[in-house]
Write a protein that holds these residues in place. Sequence first.
Motif, PDB file in Angstrom:
ATOM      1  N   PHE A  41       2.153   6.105   3.666  1.00  0.00           N
ATOM      2  CA  PHE A  41       2.520   4.712   3.425  1.00  0.00           C
ATOM      3  C   PHE A  41       3.297   4.623   2.120  1.00  0.00           C
ATOM      4  O   PHE A  41       2.885   5.182   1.101  1.00  0.00           O
ATOM      5  CB  PHE A  41       1.273   3.838   3.315  1.00  0.00           C
ATOM      6  CG  PHE A  41       0.690   3.407   4.630  1.00  0.00           C
ATOM      7  CD1 PHE A  41       1.038   2.185   5.181  1.00  0.00           C
ATOM      8  CD2 PHE A  41      -0.206   4.222   5.308  1.00  0.00           C
ATOM      9  CE1 PHE A  41       0.507   1.781   6.397  1.00  0.00           C
ATOM     10  CE2 PHE A  41      -0.744   3.826   6.519  1.00  0.00           C
ATOM     11  CZ  PHE A  41      -0.389   2.597   7.058  1.00  0.00           C
ATOM     12  N   THR A  42       4.414   3.912   2.156  1.00  0.00           N
ATOM     13  CA  THR A  42       5.183   3.627   0.963  1.00  0.00           C
ATOM     14  C   THR A  42       5.467   2.135   0.932  1.00  0.00           C
ATOM     15  O   THR A  42       6.201   1.626   1.787  1.00  0.00           O
ATOM     16  CB  THR A  42       6.511   4.405   0.937  1.00  0.00           C
ATOM     17  OG1 THR A  42       6.235   5.814   1.060  1.00  0.00           O
ATOM     18  CG2 THR A  42       7.262   4.147  -0.361  1.00  0.00           C
ATOM     19  N   ASP A  43       4.817   1.455   0.021  1.00  0.00           N
ATOM     20  CA  ASP A  43       4.970   0.005  -0.096  1.00  0.00           C
ATOM     21  C   ASP A  43       4.764  -0.692   1.245  1.00  0.00           C
ATOM     22  O   ASP A  43       5.523  -1.578   1.627  1.00  0.00           O
ATOM     23  CB  ASP A  43       6.343  -0.345  -0.667  1.00  0.00           C
ATOM     24  CG  ASP A  43       6.398  -1.788  -1.196  1.00  0.00           C
ATOM     25  OD1 ASP A  43       5.328  -2.354  -1.473  1.00  0.00           O
ATOM     26  OD2 ASP A  43       7.511  -2.325  -1.294  1.00  0.00           O
ATOM     27  N   HIS A  60       0.830  -1.211   0.000  1.00  0.00           N
ATOM     28  CA  HIS A  60       0.000   0.000   0.000  1.00  0.00           C
ATOM     29  C   HIS A  60       0.862   1.258   0.000  1.00  0.00           C
ATOM     30  O   HIS A  60       1.810   1.380   0.780  1.00  0.00           O
ATOM     31  CB  HIS A  60      -0.901   0.014   1.233  1.00  0.00           C
ATOM     32  CG  HIS A  60      -1.828   1.189   1.302  1.00  0.00           C
ATOM     33  ND1 HIS A  60      -2.780   1.436   0.342  1.00  0.00           N
ATOM     34  CD2 HIS A  60      -1.948   2.185   2.223  1.00  0.00           C
ATOM     35  CE1 HIS A  60      -3.452   2.521   0.653  1.00  0.00           C
ATOM     36  NE2 HIS A  60      -2.963   2.999   1.787  1.00  0.00           N
ATOM     37  N   SER A  61       0.531   2.196  -0.891  1.00  0.00           N
ATOM     38  CA  SER A  61       1.205   3.493  -0.938  1.00  0.00           C
ATOM     39  C   SER A  61       0.148   4.587  -1.056  1.00  0.00           C
ATOM     40  O   SER A  61      -0.653   4.586  -1.993  1.00  0.00           O
ATOM     41  CB  SER A  61       2.174   3.567  -2.125  1.00  0.00           C
ATOM     42  OG  SER A  61       3.240   2.655  -1.966  1.00  0.00           O
ATOM     43  N   PHE A  95      -8.684   2.967   6.076  1.00  0.00           N
ATOM     44  CA  PHE A  95      -7.463   3.411   6.766  1.00  0.00           C
ATOM     45  C   PHE A  95      -7.258   2.710   8.109  1.00  0.00           C
ATOM     46  O   PHE A  95      -6.153   2.202   8.383  1.00  0.00           O
ATOM     47  CB  PHE A  95      -7.486   4.926   6.940  1.00  0.00           C
ATOM     48  CG  PHE A  95      -6.302   5.474   7.677  1.00  0.00           C
ATOM     49  CD1 PHE A  95      -5.049   5.575   7.074  1.00  0.00           C
ATOM     50  CD2 PHE A  95      -6.420   5.883   9.007  1.00  0.00           C
ATOM     51  CE1 PHE A  95      -3.959   6.076   7.760  1.00  0.00           C
ATOM     52  CE2 PHE A  95      -5.333   6.388   9.704  1.00  0.00           C
ATOM     53  CZ  PHE A  95      -4.091   6.475   9.070  1.00  0.00           C
ATOM     54  N   PRO A  96      -8.276   2.628   8.999  1.00  0.00           N
ATOM     55  CA  PRO A  96      -8.029   1.966  10.291  1.00  0.00           C
ATOM     56  C   PRO A  96      -7.629   0.505  10.148  1.00  0.00           C
ATOM     57  O   PRO A  96      -6.900  -0.022  10.995  1.00  0.00           O
ATOM     58  CB  PRO A  96      -9.379   2.089  11.018  1.00  0.00           C
ATOM     59  CG  PRO A  96     -10.031   3.268  10.379  1.00  0.00           C
ATOM     60  CD  PRO A  96      -9.633   3.208   8.942  1.00  0.00           C
ATOM     61  N   GLY A  97      -8.075  -0.146   9.084  1.00  0.00           N
ATOM     62  CA  GLY A  97      -7.737  -1.548   8.883  1.00  0.00           C
ATOM     63  C   GLY A  97      -6.287  -1.797   8.520  1.00  0.00           C
ATOM     64  O   GLY A  97      -5.836  -2.965   8.462  1.00  0.00           O
ATOM     65  N   LEU A  98      -5.520  -0.715   8.288  1.00  0.00           N
ATOM     66  CA  LEU A  98      -4.102  -0.855   8.011  1.00  0.00           C
ATOM     67  C   LEU A  98      -3.292  -1.068   9.297  1.00  0.00           C
ATOM     68  O   LEU A  98      -2.084  -1.317   9.223  1.00  0.00           O
ATOM     69  CB  LEU A  98      -3.587   0.398   7.287  1.00  0.00           C
ATOM     70  CG  LEU A  98      -4.222   0.678   5.912  1.00  0.00           C
ATOM     71  CD1 LEU A  98      -3.790   2.055   5.421  1.00  0.00           C
ATOM     72  CD2 LEU A  98      -3.827  -0.390   4.911  1.00  0.00           C
TER      73      LEU A  98
END
Length: 272
Positions: A207-209, A189-190, A265-268
């Motif tokens: 987020f970067t990769d 995810h980015s 977003f919260p699921g990240l």
Amino acid sequence: MTLPFPAQGPGAGRGALFDAVTEVGDAAVALLAGCRGATPIPGAEWTVAEAAAHLAMANELMAELAAGADRPYGDGTPGSLAAANAASLAERPERDPAVLGAEIARQARRFTAAAGPRGGGEPVLTPLGGMDLDTLGAYLLTHMLGHLYDIAVALGRPHPIDRRRVGLTMPFLRTAMPLVVDARAAAGHSACYRLRVRGLDGFAVAFTDGAAVVSQEPPRRPDCTILTEPVAFLLIALGRFTATDALRRGKVLAWGRRPWLASSFPGLFAAP
């Protein structure tokens, strides 16, 4: 570990944090007064008494960390923390809500007494890794607010979360976010998020990769800006409230190039 935000300064900032820790510890006494300890916590395996026992032990742990003790407690992963929680509950059989409420309050005061003479920027090793002493105080406050919210819901009583206290949890939440990224959910995810909490300071998460970095300002153009009501922000961060429900109730607004990212977003993150 290098913190992405400065420690709270001396004086009014620390005083407000310590006052809140004491107030919320004292709120546990009133919340647990005259209740049935066997009442189940909705959506959890614990009863009210077990949640209170966990809080009493966690407050003791953080008070000892503030005093400079070395107290290993899991390795920061959700599984290890759950195992440490189960072991500590088995070792401490006290389940009287009134006794536990008094202990929660006593250990909260013990924390402020131990932390007060020390510098807020002094490093400590916590269940979630290294952070400074004042961020540990915000961690303690966050932890109490989350579990006392659960107890309040179970008992049908008012919870102790308000905008002022949410603001004091922010140093910990910002520090913890990169530490609790769900590697599976965030894989590849980015995206750049600007988070704004109504009436409080905002910040950014990029987020970067799959790797997250928290900063005061977005490092690039935000893909999604999320504006959240303060109590809803904390409850979402602690996994007590879903972003979808908050969006539906108007507690969260989102816009930008990819506003649909707000609901996921919260699921990240995987709250320990």
